[in-house]
Design an enzyme around this catalytic site. Sequence first.
Site, PDB file in Angstrom:
ATOM      1  N   ASP A   1       0.872  -1.177   0.000  1.00 17.94           N
ATOM      2  CA  ASP A   1       0.000   0.000   0.000  1.00 17.94           C
ATOM      3  C   ASP A   1       0.903   1.220   0.000  1.00 17.94           C
ATOM      4  O   ASP A   1       1.958   1.214   0.650  1.00 17.94           O
ATOM      5  CB  ASP A   1      -0.906  -0.008   1.244  1.00 17.94           C
ATOM      6  CG  ASP A   1      -2.140   0.849   1.048  1.00 17.94           C
ATOM      7  OD1 ASP A   1      -3.247   0.299   1.010  1.00 17.94           O
ATOM      8  OD2 ASP A   1      -1.989   2.094   0.895  1.00 17.94           O
TER       9      ASP A   1
ATOM     10  N   GLU B   1     -13.936 -10.275  -7.201  1.00 17.48           N
ATOM     11  CA  GLU B   1     -14.155 -10.743  -5.829  1.00 17.48           C
ATOM     12  C   GLU B   1     -15.617 -10.501  -5.457  1.00 17.48           C
ATOM     13  O   GLU B   1     -16.168  -9.470  -5.773  1.00 17.48           O
ATOM     14  CB  GLU B   1     -13.214  -9.955  -4.896  1.00 17.48           C
ATOM     15  CG  GLU B   1     -13.217 -10.426  -3.481  1.00 17.48           C
ATOM     16  CD  GLU B   1     -13.129 -11.948  -3.382  1.00 17.48           C
ATOM     17  OE1 GLU B   1     -12.160 -12.524  -3.870  1.00 17.48           O
ATOM     18  OE2 GLU B   1     -14.058 -12.555  -2.816  1.00 17.48           O
TER      19      GLU B   1
ATOM     20  N   ASN C   1     -23.573  -7.569  -9.068  1.00 15.24           N
ATOM     21  CA  ASN C   1     -23.943  -6.531  -8.092  1.00 15.24           C
ATOM     22  C   ASN C   1     -25.204  -5.785  -8.526  1.00 15.24           C
ATOM     23  O   ASN C   1     -26.074  -5.489  -7.710  1.00 15.24           O
ATOM     24  CB  ASN C   1     -22.786  -5.547  -7.904  1.00 15.24           C
ATOM     25  CG  ASN C   1     -21.837  -6.013  -6.819  1.00 15.24           C
ATOM     26  OD1 ASN C   1     -21.987  -7.121  -6.287  1.00 15.24           O
ATOM     27  ND2 ASN C   1     -20.854  -5.207  -6.472  1.00 15.24           N
TER      28      ASN C   1
ATOM     29  N   CYS D   1     -20.300  -0.469  -2.585  1.00 18.84           N
ATOM     30  CA  CYS D   1     -20.340  -1.229  -3.849  1.00 18.84           C
ATOM     31  C   CYS D   1     -21.608  -1.010  -4.672  1.00 18.84           C
ATOM     32  O   CYS D   1     -21.527  -0.540  -5.798  1.00 18.84           O
ATOM     33  CB  CYS D   1     -20.167  -2.714  -3.554  1.00 18.84           C
ATOM     34  SG  CYS D   1     -18.664  -3.033  -2.641  1.00 18.84           S
TER      35      CYS D   1
ATOM     36  N   ARG E   1     -20.015   4.165   4.429  1.00 14.56           N
ATOM     37  CA  ARG E   1     -20.057   4.722   3.071  1.00 14.56           C
ATOM     38  C   ARG E   1     -21.436   4.490   2.444  1.00 14.56           C
ATOM     39  O   ARG E   1     -21.966   3.392   2.489  1.00 14.56           O
ATOM     40  CB  ARG E   1     -18.958   4.090   2.205  1.00 14.56           C
ATOM     41  CG  ARG E   1     -17.590   4.626   2.547  1.00 14.56           C
ATOM     42  CD  ARG E   1     -16.505   3.943   1.770  1.00 14.56           C
ATOM     43  NE  ARG E   1     -16.293   2.585   2.230  1.00 14.56           N
ATOM     44  CZ  ARG E   1     -15.448   1.713   1.655  1.00 14.56           C
ATOM     45  NH1 ARG E   1     -14.780   2.077   0.587  1.00 14.56           N
ATOM     46  NH2 ARG E   1     -15.295   0.506   2.140  1.00 14.56           N
TER      47      ARG E   1
HETATM   48  C1  UGA Z   1     -21.875  -6.446  -1.958  1.00 13.22           C
HETATM   49  C2  UGA Z   1     -22.134  -7.831  -2.581  1.00 13.22           C
HETATM   50  O1  UGA Z   1     -23.106  -8.541  -1.811  1.00 13.22           O
HETATM   51  C3  UGA Z   1     -20.840  -8.658  -2.637  1.00 13.22           C
HETATM   52  O2  UGA Z   1     -21.076  -9.886  -3.302  1.00 13.22           O
HETATM   53  C4  UGA Z   1     -19.785  -7.857  -3.411  1.00 13.22           C
HETATM   54  O3  UGA Z   1     -18.536  -8.549  -3.445  1.00 13.22           O
HETATM   55  C5  UGA Z   1     -19.570  -6.499  -2.737  1.00 13.22           C
HETATM   56  O4  UGA Z   1     -20.838  -5.793  -2.696  1.00 13.22           O
HETATM   57  C6  UGA Z   1     -18.549  -5.747  -3.543  1.00 13.22           C
HETATM   58  O5  UGA Z   1     -18.780  -5.528  -4.728  1.00 13.22           O
HETATM   59  O6  UGA Z   1     -17.446  -5.486  -3.022  1.00 13.22           O
HETATM   60  P1  UGA Z   1     -21.602  -5.523   0.552  1.00 13.22           P
HETATM   61  O7  UGA Z   1     -21.568  -4.151  -0.074  1.00 13.22           O
HETATM   62  O8  UGA Z   1     -20.584  -5.869   1.578  1.00 13.22           O
HETATM   63  O9  UGA Z   1     -21.474  -6.646  -0.603  1.00 13.22           O
HETATM   64  O10 UGA Z   1     -23.011  -5.664   1.249  1.00 13.22           O
HETATM   65  P2  UGA Z   1     -24.340  -6.506   1.054  1.00 13.22           P
HETATM   66  O11 UGA Z   1     -24.447  -7.502   2.134  1.00 13.22           O
HETATM   67  O12 UGA Z   1     -24.496  -6.989  -0.320  1.00 13.22           O
HETATM   68  O13 UGA Z   1     -25.435  -5.361   1.325  1.00 13.22           O
HETATM   69  C7  UGA Z   1     -25.508  -4.196   0.492  1.00 13.22           C
HETATM   70  C8  UGA Z   1     -26.656  -3.320   0.925  1.00 13.22           C
HETATM   71  O14 UGA Z   1     -27.898  -3.939   0.592  1.00 13.22           O
HETATM   72  C9  UGA Z   1     -26.725  -3.037   2.427  1.00 13.22           C
HETATM   73  O15 UGA Z   1     -27.077  -1.690   2.625  1.00 13.22           O
HETATM   74  C10 UGA Z   1     -27.819  -3.973   2.918  1.00 13.22           C
HETATM   75  O16 UGA Z   1     -28.447  -3.520   4.089  1.00 13.22           O
HETATM   76  C11 UGA Z   1     -28.758  -3.958   1.716  1.00 13.22           C
HETATM   77  N1  UGA Z   1     -29.611  -5.165   1.628  1.00 13.22           N
HETATM   78  C12 UGA Z   1     -29.063  -6.385   1.409  1.00 13.22           C
HETATM   79  C13 UGA Z   1     -30.984  -5.010   1.710  1.00 13.22           C
HETATM   80  O17 UGA Z   1     -31.510  -3.888   1.894  1.00 13.22           O
HETATM   81  N2  UGA Z   1     -31.786  -6.127   1.573  1.00 13.22           N
HETATM   82  C14 UGA Z   1     -31.262  -7.358   1.363  1.00 13.22           C
HETATM   83  O18 UGA Z   1     -32.057  -8.328   1.243  1.00 13.22           O
HETATM   84  C15 UGA Z   1     -29.874  -7.494   1.284  1.00 13.22           C
END
Ligand code: UGA
Length: 470
Positions: A34, A154, A231, A283, A350
């Site tokens: 980094d 990923e 995504n 993301c 974020r």
């Molecule tokens: C997301 C993807 O799920 C991962 O597969 C991906 O690798 C990642 O982005 C990335 O591109 O780096 P993440 O951002 O950690 O992962 O979070 P998630 O668990 O997917 O949740 C995203 C948002 O959706 C959160 O605000 C969560 O509260 C919301 N969410 C999720 C809902 O409102 N309802 C759901 O049923 C699921």
Amino acid sequence: MSKKIQIAVVGSGYVGLVAAVCFAEMGHDVICVDNDERKVAALQGGDTLIHETFLPELLNRYRNAKVRFMTDLAEATRECEAIFIAVGTPQSETGDADLSYVEAVACEIARSLTSYKVIVEKSTVPVYTNEWIRRAIERNGVAREMFDVVSNPEFLREGTAVSDFLHPDRIVVGADSERAAAVLAEIYAPLTGGEYYTRPDHITGICNQNEPPVLLNTSTKSAEIIKHASNAFLAMKISFINAVSNLCEATDANVEQVARGMGLDSRIGPKFLRPGIGYGGSCFPKDVAAFRSVAEQMGIDFGLLTEVEKINVQQKKRFLSKVRSALWTLRGKRIAVLGLAFKGETDDIRESPAIDLVGMLLGEGCSVVAYDPAAMKRTEEKLPASSQLRYATDAYTAAHDADALLILTDWDEFATLDLDRLYTTLRYPIVLDGRNLYDPQVMLRHGFTYVSVGRPSTFPVREYAGSSVL
Ligand code: UGA
């Protein structure tokens, strides 16, 4: 026995740091690079920098041994066979991904390249990025046969990043050369061959020796699109159920029942059908915008994604209207807020819908007392405490004397509150739950006015001088 590979990971953010320690856990030797000296020093000293299950244990196990942290990309390039690029690709003003960090890393690798290397793009990037990396390296005078560029997106989620990495639904390797694909196959062999899952100290999860993850070989362009499309599709699923939840509210149906009924169809599946206050995080918002922008540049009208974004924005505003309907007026009201992180089990704020809602409440003249188990420090840097905004040490302190309690993040601890204590702590027993953590009938029995998402609200019937008032 799988072969040990020397791997460099460039970038120590969520993806880079987790990939680095997980590659070490899989048996490889890793250098994590980094350019931020303070970050490198902190990691060398044992700081994990992010709140993530299993990360402290793995860092403790491998730090300064199988995972070395340094700022010198040239040295890492010379020492390693495969170099994973996991630097940020932030959103630019136009919605496109800003690829300047990726380009800078590619050029620096090119300047230090003396023997064949596989350069692996792991950051989320638009289609054609692999080709641009290849061109950038060639422009720096490196012969074509000295390197290959591979796309290995990923799919880990924050909060469960380590187990997602070691127990992936799939490993996607986009390679246009067999030599490079073979190196990636070797790197992931401890997982795909099942060997890792036989180790007595392995981190457990959905994969095992008999059901190891699948490695899917594709072209580089397909791999790049798989990441963005995945995504965007998940974000679409969330916006879809949020739109359905609004219909449920208008018709007194229950979205939880509807989502269960839909999810039991194996073609639809039950995951990512949880309604709420909209998706956030580093993301989905960025990737939906970037994917739409890529499509636009290719002359494809992907208006569906514009609707996905529109529903997501509306969902937050809709929740604010519910607060207004429950409290009549907002100016001067004291609101307890539980949850600031964009989702539970992370300290990441974020694009957090919870933070957006706090901003809206402050804009309406409310005073807010907020609590989050992990994200308060980060929030305070963005929204310093003031006469209008205070931070509490726990949920009950936040709730003390509040006109209403709002649940904005799905932390496990918010689903198991002592409801009797909460009832006596609040000034008025009104709970607005943006994450559907409670059963409305249970809340009713405890005497709360309870408003959630896509389910009928419940109001206790109070007796006043012989007449019942709703
Ligand atoms: C997301 C993807 O799920 C991962 O597969 C991906 O690798 C990642 O982005 C990335 O591109 O780096 P993440 O951002 O950690 O992962 O979070 P998630 O668990 O997917 O949740 C995203 C948002 O959706 C959160 O605000 C969560 O509260 C919301 N969410 C999720 C809902 O409102 N309802 C759901 O049923 C699921």
